[in-house]
Design a protein around this motif. Structure first.
Motif, PDB file in Angstrom:
ATOM      1  N   TRP A 194       0.369  -1.093  -0.101  1.00 40.26           N
ATOM      2  CA  TRP A 194      -0.405  -0.061   0.115  1.00 40.26           C
ATOM      3  C   TRP A 194       0.757   1.390   0.056  1.00 40.26           C
ATOM      4  CZ3 TRP A 194      -0.611   3.850   3.447  1.00 40.26           C
ATOM      5  CH2 TRP A 194      -2.089   4.938   2.839  1.00 40.26           C
TER       6      TRP A 194
ATOM      7  N   GLN B 176       2.171   1.871  -3.417  1.00 39.10           N
ATOM      8  CA  GLN B 176       0.790   2.232  -4.571  1.00 39.10           C
ATOM      9  C   GLN B 176       1.266   3.349  -3.925  1.00 39.10           C
ATOM     10  OE1 GLN B 176      -2.194   0.068  -3.359  1.00 39.10           O
ATOM     11  NE2 GLN B 176      -2.419  -0.830  -5.063  1.00 39.10           N
TER      12      GLN B 176
ATOM     13  N   GLN C  24       4.610  -3.122  -8.566  1.00 43.00           N
ATOM     14  CA  GLN C  24       3.648  -2.352  -9.667  1.00 43.00           C
ATOM     15  C   GLN C  24       3.827  -1.725 -10.024  1.00 43.00           C
ATOM     16  OE1 GLN C  24       1.452  -0.668  -6.920  1.00 43.00           O
ATOM     17  NE2 GLN C  24       1.671  -2.306  -4.376  1.00 43.00           N
TER      18      GLN C  24
ATOM     19  N   LYS D 226       0.567  -1.489 -13.262  1.00 46.78           N
ATOM     20  CA  LYS D 226       0.468   0.416 -13.274  1.00 46.78           C
ATOM     21  C   LYS D 226       0.385  -0.009 -14.849  1.00 46.78           C
ATOM     22  CE  LYS D 226       1.968   3.432  -9.692  1.00 46.78           C
ATOM     23  NZ  LYS D 226       3.144   4.619  -9.589  1.00 46.78           N
TER      24      LYS D 226
ATOM     25  N   LYS E 149      -3.207  -6.254  -8.111  1.00 52.71           N
ATOM     26  CA  LYS E 149      -4.800  -6.006  -8.894  1.00 52.71           C
ATOM     27  C   LYS E 149      -6.186  -6.041  -8.790  1.00 52.71           C
ATOM     28  CE  LYS E 149      -5.142  -4.644 -13.906  1.00 52.71           C
ATOM     29  NZ  LYS E 149      -4.474  -4.959 -14.818  1.00 52.71           N
TER      30      LYS E 149
END
Length: 311
Positions: free
Chosen positions: A9, A12, A43, A47, A200
């Motif tokens: 988290w 992110q 991550q 994206k 995700k």
């Protein structure tokens, strides 16, 4: 107030320094840096693949993992736990016993037997707990089905107890089953489902597996009264079959203890029969598209700050 933020988290939201400090609280220095690098790469890959779509849940590895989670949560219920939690008083009363007292003891046993799982699940692993629990639930179900059909025949919807000893054996089996469930399938199923999905789609997948669990609760609570009325203790022959399925399913499952979320796909690819080399090639191809250095360097000071170059 006491739990740290999730490293993933934090990554992110671009808070990599904080993520590293969290990881250093549970890993050695090099292990924390290595894991952070894996998280960052994953991550960035997420994206690059775009926003999550519902169609993502119905294709590729994700749909297979989702099937694993749904089956696991359904088996958690249809192996029989809610027959005792919801209809324990009816079962105990049919044996001419103090139903209220025994149900209170059963609830207490479920609570106390859950506590060792806090230690066992990291000490022995998820699969080991599920395997031991499956055996521990299967055996008393077999005894209840066999003893019940022999010594507790049902006539006109009423169970006739032919042996008090057999009744005591049934009660012992109920408690043995509940304890076996409480330290294994009760908690371990939730842990397993929470850690197998890619970040995700994790929230969506965990939500769907939880829905499957409540579907199992609904099915068991709807069918149990009918089964007990028409089959008596023969109803436990049905849960024996589901416990056999649960045991075989657990034997197939891979162990996830100590596996990084970013490596979870590799251990399941082996189970699904996919070509692991192909997936690893895709993983290695991530770096050229990264906006950051694929091998960021970290300084070794105690504060866990990133180096200027890495930042």
């Amino acid at each position: 107030f006491f739990l740290p933020r999730s490293p993933r988290w934090l990554v992110q939201r671009g808070r990599q320094d904080e993520a590293l400090r969290v990881l250093q609280s549970i890993r050695d220095g090099e292990g924390a840096r290595s894991e952070l690098q894996e998280i960052i790469l994953d991550q960035e890959h997420g994206k690059a693949s775009g926003e999550m779509r519902w169609g993502d849940l119905l294709s590729g590895r994700v749909v297979r993992l989702l099937a694993v989670g749904i089956v696991l949560q359904l088996l958690q219920q249809v192996t029989g736990i809610n027959m005792f939690v919801s209809f324990g008083p009816r079962i105990f009363q049919s044996l001419d016993l103090d139903a209220s007292f025994l149900q209170t003891l059963l609830t207490a046993a479920l609570f106390v037997a859950t506590l060792p799982a806090l230690y066992f699940i990291e000490r022995f692993g998820r699969k080991s707990l599920l395997l031991c629990g499956a055996v521990g639930m299967l055996l008393p179900n077999i005894v209840m089905a066999v003893v019940g059909m022999i010594y507790m025949p049902q006539e006109n919807g009423k169970i006739e107890v032919l042996s008090n000893t057999a009744g005591s054996a049934i009660v012992a089996c109920v408690f043995f089953f509940a304890i076996s469930f409480a330290y294994s399938w009760g908690p371990a199923t939730w842990v397993y489902c929470a850690e197998i999905f890619p970040l995700k789609v994790r929230g969506y997948c965990v939500g769907l597996t939880t829905m499957a669990e409540w579907t199992g609760v609904f099915i068991v609570n709807q069918l149990t009264p009918t089964m007990l009325s028409s089959m008596g203790f023969g109803a436990f022959a049905v849960t024996v079959a589901f416990n056999v399925v649960a045991l075989l399913f657990v034997l197939w499952l891979p162990e996830t203890k100590g596996v990084l979320l970013e490596h979870m796909d590799q251990i399941f690819d082996k189970r699904f029969g996919k070509d692991e080399a192909q997936d690893l090639g895709k993983r290695g191809a991530r770096c050229p598209s990264q906006k950051m250095d694929c091998n960021p360097t970290w300084d070794d000071n105690a504060s866990g700050k990133t180096s200027d170059a890495s930042a």
